[in-house]
Structure formats: C-alpha cells, structure tokens
Design a protein around this motif. Structure first.
Motif, PDB file in Angstrom:
ATOM      1  N   LEU A  65      50.554  52.631  26.635  1.00 47.79           N
ATOM      2  CA  LEU A  65      51.184  52.867  27.930  1.00 47.79           C
ATOM      3  C   LEU A  65      50.560  51.922  28.957  1.00 47.79           C
ATOM      4  O   LEU A  65      49.327  51.833  29.059  1.00 47.79           O
ATOM      5  N   VAL A  66      51.409  51.224  29.703  1.00 48.90           N
ATOM      6  CA  VAL A  66      50.925  50.280  30.707  1.00 48.90           C
ATOM      7  C   VAL A  66      51.845  50.344  31.912  1.00 48.90           C
ATOM      8  O   VAL A  66      53.029  50.690  31.785  1.00 48.90           O
ATOM      9  N   GLN A  67      51.321  50.023  33.058  1.00 50.83           N
ATOM     10  CA  GLN A  67      52.122  50.018  34.271  1.00 50.83           C
ATOM     11  C   GLN A  67      52.917  48.718  34.386  1.00 50.83           C
ATOM     12  O   GLN A  67      52.572  47.694  33.779  1.00 50.83           O
ATOM     13  N   THR A  68      53.964  48.767  35.177  1.00 51.23           N
ATOM     14  CA  THR A  68      54.758  47.566  35.444  1.00 51.23           C
ATOM     15  C   THR A  68      53.853  46.446  35.951  1.00 51.23           C
ATOM     16  O   THR A  68      53.000  46.674  36.811  1.00 51.23           O
ATOM     17  N   GLY A  69      54.053  45.271  35.379  1.00 56.96           N
ATOM     18  CA  GLY A  69      53.228  44.121  35.739  1.00 56.96           C
ATOM     19  C   GLY A  69      52.000  43.955  34.874  1.00 56.96           C
ATOM     20  O   GLY A  69      51.322  42.918  34.959  1.00 56.96           O
ATOM     21  N   GLY A  70      51.714  44.932  34.047  1.00 58.00           N
ATOM     22  CA  GLY A  70      50.538  44.870  33.191  1.00 58.00           C
ATOM     23  C   GLY A  70      50.764  44.043  31.943  1.00 58.00           C
ATOM     24  O   GLY A  70      51.831  43.443  31.746  1.00 58.00           O
ATOM     25  N   SER A  71      49.734  44.020  31.101  1.00 59.64           N
ATOM     26  CA  SER A  71      49.761  43.217  29.878  1.00 59.64           C
ATOM     27  C   SER A  71      49.319  44.040  28.684  1.00 59.64           C
ATOM     28  O   SER A  71      48.538  44.986  28.818  1.00 59.64           O
ATOM     29  N   LEU A  72      49.825  43.650  27.536  1.00 60.66           N
ATOM     30  CA  LEU A  72      49.395  44.195  26.248  1.00 60.66           C
ATOM     31  C   LEU A  72      49.420  43.066  25.237  1.00 60.66           C
ATOM     32  O   LEU A  72      50.233  42.137  25.361  1.00 60.66           O
ATOM     33  N   ARG A  73      48.578  43.176  24.239  1.00 62.00           N
ATOM     34  CA  ARG A  73      48.643  42.252  23.107  1.00 62.00           C
ATOM     35  C   ARG A  73      48.822  43.049  21.833  1.00 62.00           C
ATOM     36  O   ARG A  73      47.984  43.869  21.466  1.00 62.00           O
ATOM     37  N   LEU A  74      49.934  42.791  21.173  1.00 60.51           N
ATOM     38  CA  LEU A  74      50.202  43.413  19.885  1.00 60.51           C
ATOM     39  C   LEU A  74      49.657  42.527  18.781  1.00 60.51           C
ATOM     40  O   LEU A  74      49.701  41.308  18.871  1.00 60.51           O
ATOM     41  N   SER A  75      49.169  43.187  17.744  1.00 58.13           N
ATOM     42  CA  SER A  75      48.688  42.482  16.555  1.00 58.13           C
ATOM     43  C   SER A  75      49.408  43.024  15.338  1.00 58.13           C
ATOM     44  O   SER A  75      49.771  44.198  15.287  1.00 58.13           O
TER      45      SER A  75
ATOM     46  N   LEU B 250      51.472  39.142  19.585  1.00 58.08           N
ATOM     47  CA  LEU B 250      52.454  39.032  20.650  1.00 58.08           C
ATOM     48  C   LEU B 250      51.746  39.392  21.952  1.00 58.08           C
ATOM     49  O   LEU B 250      51.421  40.557  22.176  1.00 58.08           O
ATOM     50  N   GLN B 251      51.485  38.383  22.747  1.00 59.13           N
ATOM     51  CA  GLN B 251      50.892  38.602  24.071  1.00 59.13           C
ATOM     52  C   GLN B 251      52.028  38.872  25.047  1.00 59.13           C
ATOM     53  O   GLN B 251      52.934  38.041  25.191  1.00 59.13           O
ATOM     54  N   MET B 252      51.971  40.023  25.689  1.00 61.20           N
ATOM     55  CA  MET B 252      53.028  40.432  26.608  1.00 61.20           C
ATOM     56  C   MET B 252      52.452  40.574  28.008  1.00 61.20           C
ATOM     57  O   MET B 252      51.574  41.418  28.231  1.00 61.20           O
ATOM     58  N   ASN B 253      52.929  39.751  28.907  1.00 61.11           N
ATOM     59  CA  ASN B 253      52.485  39.778  30.294  1.00 61.11           C
ATOM     60  C   ASN B 253      53.633  40.153  31.218  1.00 61.11           C
ATOM     61  O   ASN B 253      54.796  40.102  30.830  1.00 61.11           O
ATOM     62  N   SER B 254      53.292  40.518  32.434  1.00 64.57           N
ATOM     63  CA  SER B 254      54.304  40.878  33.443  1.00 64.57           C
ATOM     64  C   SER B 254      55.312  41.870  32.872  1.00 64.57           C
ATOM     65  O   SER B 254      56.532  41.691  33.001  1.00 64.57           O
ATOM     66  N   LEU B 255      54.807  42.895  32.264  1.00 65.59           N
ATOM     67  CA  LEU B 255      55.677  43.858  31.590  1.00 65.59           C
ATOM     68  C   LEU B 255      56.556  44.616  32.574  1.00 65.59           C
ATOM     69  O   LEU B 255      56.148  44.894  33.713  1.00 65.59           O
ATOM     70  N   LYS B 256      57.753  44.923  32.092  1.00 60.56           N
ATOM     71  CA  LYS B 256      58.754  45.623  32.897  1.00 60.56           C
ATOM     72  C   LYS B 256      59.149  46.906  32.182  1.00 60.56           C
ATOM     73  O   LYS B 256      59.017  47.006  30.949  1.00 60.56           O
ATOM     74  N   PRO B 257      59.666  47.885  32.905  1.00 60.05           N
ATOM     75  CA  PRO B 257      60.106  49.124  32.250  1.00 60.05           C
ATOM     76  C   PRO B 257      61.118  48.868  31.134  1.00 60.05           C
ATOM     77  O   PRO B 257      61.114  49.593  30.122  1.00 60.05           O
ATOM     78  N   GLU B 258      61.950  47.856  31.286  1.00 58.11           N
ATOM     79  CA  GLU B 258      62.943  47.552  30.247  1.00 58.11           C
ATOM     80  C   GLU B 258      62.324  46.974  28.979  1.00 58.11           C
ATOM     81  O   GLU B 258      63.022  46.797  27.976  1.00 58.11           O
ATOM     82  N   ASP B 259      61.035  46.686  28.986  1.00 56.78           N
ATOM     83  CA  ASP B 259      60.338  46.266  27.767  1.00 56.78           C
ATOM     84  C   ASP B 259      59.916  47.460  26.919  1.00 56.78           C
ATOM     85  O   ASP B 259      59.426  47.287  25.799  1.00 56.78           O
ATOM     86  N   THR B 260      60.095  48.657  27.448  1.00 57.30           N
ATOM     87  CA  THR B 260      59.732  49.857  26.700  1.00 57.30           C
ATOM     88  C   THR B 260      60.548  49.962  25.421  1.00 57.30           C
ATOM     89  O   THR B 260      61.781  49.905  25.452  1.00 57.30           O
ATOM     90  N   ALA B 261      59.867  50.089  24.302  1.00 57.34           N
ATOM     91  CA  ALA B 261      60.525  50.133  22.992  1.00 57.34           C
ATOM     92  C   ALA B 261      59.479  50.324  21.912  1.00 57.34           C
ATOM     93  O   ALA B 261      58.274  50.228  22.179  1.00 57.34           O
ATOM     94  N   VAL B 262      59.951  50.570  20.716  1.00 52.62           N
ATOM     95  CA  VAL B 262      59.083  50.467  19.547  1.00 52.62           C
ATOM     96  C   VAL B 262      59.144  49.014  19.081  1.00 52.62           C
ATOM     97  O   VAL B 262      60.233  48.461  18.899  1.00 52.62           O
ATOM     98  N   TYR B 263      57.997  48.424  18.917  1.00 53.48           N
ATOM     99  CA  TYR B 263      57.897  47.025  18.514  1.00 53.48           C
ATOM    100  C   TYR B 263      57.518  46.941  17.039  1.00 53.48           C
ATOM    101  O   TYR B 263      56.561  47.592  16.601  1.00 53.48           O
ATOM    102  N   TYR B 264      58.274  46.117  16.316  1.00 57.90           N
ATOM    103  CA  TYR B 264      58.073  45.971  14.876  1.00 57.90           C
ATOM    104  C   TYR B 264      57.714  44.530  14.535  1.00 57.90           C
ATOM    105  O   TYR B 264      58.315  43.590  15.058  1.00 57.90           O
ATOM    106  N   CYS B 265      56.813  44.400  13.624  1.00 58.93           N
ATOM    107  CA  CYS B 265      56.473  43.113  13.048  1.00 58.93           C
ATOM    108  C   CYS B 265      57.356  42.898  11.816  1.00 58.93           C
ATOM    109  O   CYS B 265      57.666  43.858  11.098  1.00 58.93           O
TER     110      CYS B 265
ATOM    111  N   VAL C   1      56.261  51.122  29.272  1.00 61.87           N
ATOM    112  CA  VAL C   1      55.931  50.515  30.556  1.00 61.87           C
ATOM    113  C   VAL C   1      56.417  51.458  31.654  1.00 61.87           C
ATOM    114  O   VAL C   1      57.616  51.720  31.763  1.00 61.87           O
ATOM    115  N   SER C   2      55.502  51.968  32.435  1.00 64.52           N
ATOM    116  CA  SER C   2      55.854  52.911  33.489  1.00 64.52           C
ATOM    117  C   SER C   2      56.128  52.172  34.791  1.00 64.52           C
ATOM    118  O   SER C   2      55.523  51.143  35.083  1.00 64.52           O
ATOM    119  N   SER C   3      57.072  52.722  35.552  1.00 67.17           N
ATOM    120  CA  SER C   3      57.458  52.080  36.821  1.00 67.17           C
ATOM    121  C   SER C   3      56.621  52.609  37.969  1.00 67.17           C
ATOM    122  O   SER C   3      55.859  53.547  37.826  1.00 67.17           O
TER     123      SER C   3
END
Length: 120
Positions: free
Chosen positions: A11-21, A81-96, A118-120
């Motif tokens: 869980l991350v706020q809008t504008g935040g970053s996550l890195r998926l491995s 997958l480095q994800m920056n400037s996250l938006k609420p519309e990026d909310t999803a299950v991410y699959y490799c 991604v929370s607004s």
C-alpha cells in the motif's frame, strides 16, 4: 518449468514509489524475455512492461511511460519493476511473466501475483 515468485507489492500513497521483484528458478532465466502484467478488478489483464533477454529491448504501455522502469539482473535471476509517481489507477494485482521471445503475448509462465494499492 520456470517458477516465478513476485514480491514488493503493498500500500502506497499517490505519488509514492514501489519496486517489484520477480525471482525465477528452474530454467535458464537469461533465455527468457520477461514482462510485468497487471489486472485491476473488473478489467482485463494488460502488459505493463517487458524486457528482452539482453535488456536491449523494452516495452511500456503508454500509461506508465516515464514513471515505470523494467530491468533485469540475469546473474540474480531476477526482474524488477520500479514504479514511481504512482496513481490510484495503478492499483492492481501485478504479475510477472516469461516467454521465450518478445512480444509478450501469451506468456509461457506466470507468477502468482502481488497486490499494489495506491491510495488517493
């Protein structure tokens, strides 16, 4: 068989970053093109980004260009997958996913998925 295990969601706020491995095992990781897909509730699964065996070619869906970066470390059998400037519309299950060659249509192998919210 190629086993894929994702990590790094959360869980991350809008504008935040996550890195998926995504850690791969079972076959020669460097022989596969790799991709990241996502699926939001009520929507079709879509390919967000993909990368070739040697990292010489990458693909991004328009909505993430300039914000997401896909990379791989063949020595560690891992794709990121480095994800920056996250938006609420990026909310999803991410699959490799893995496939012997790009484009990343009908992958040969899938991971189990990791939730990104991604929370607004």
């Amino acid at each position: 068989q190629l086993q894929l295990v994702e990590s790094g969601g959360g869980l991350v706020q809008t504008g935040g970053s996550l890195r998926l491995s995504c850690a791969a095992s079972g076959r020669t990781f460097s022989s596969y093109a790799m991709g990241w897909f996502r699926q939001a509730p009520g929507k079709e699964r879509e390919c967000v980004a993909a990368i070739s065996w040697t990292s010489s070619s990458t693909y991004y869906i328009n909505s993430v260009k300039g914000r997401f970066t896909i990379s791989r470390d063949n020595a560690k059998n891992t794709v990121y997958l480095q994800m920056n400037s996250l938006k609420p519309e990026d909310t999803a299950v991410y699959y490799c996913a893995a496939k012997t060659i790009l484009p990343m249509t009908r992958p040969d192998y899938w991971g189990q998925g990791t939730q990104v919210t991604v929370s607004s």
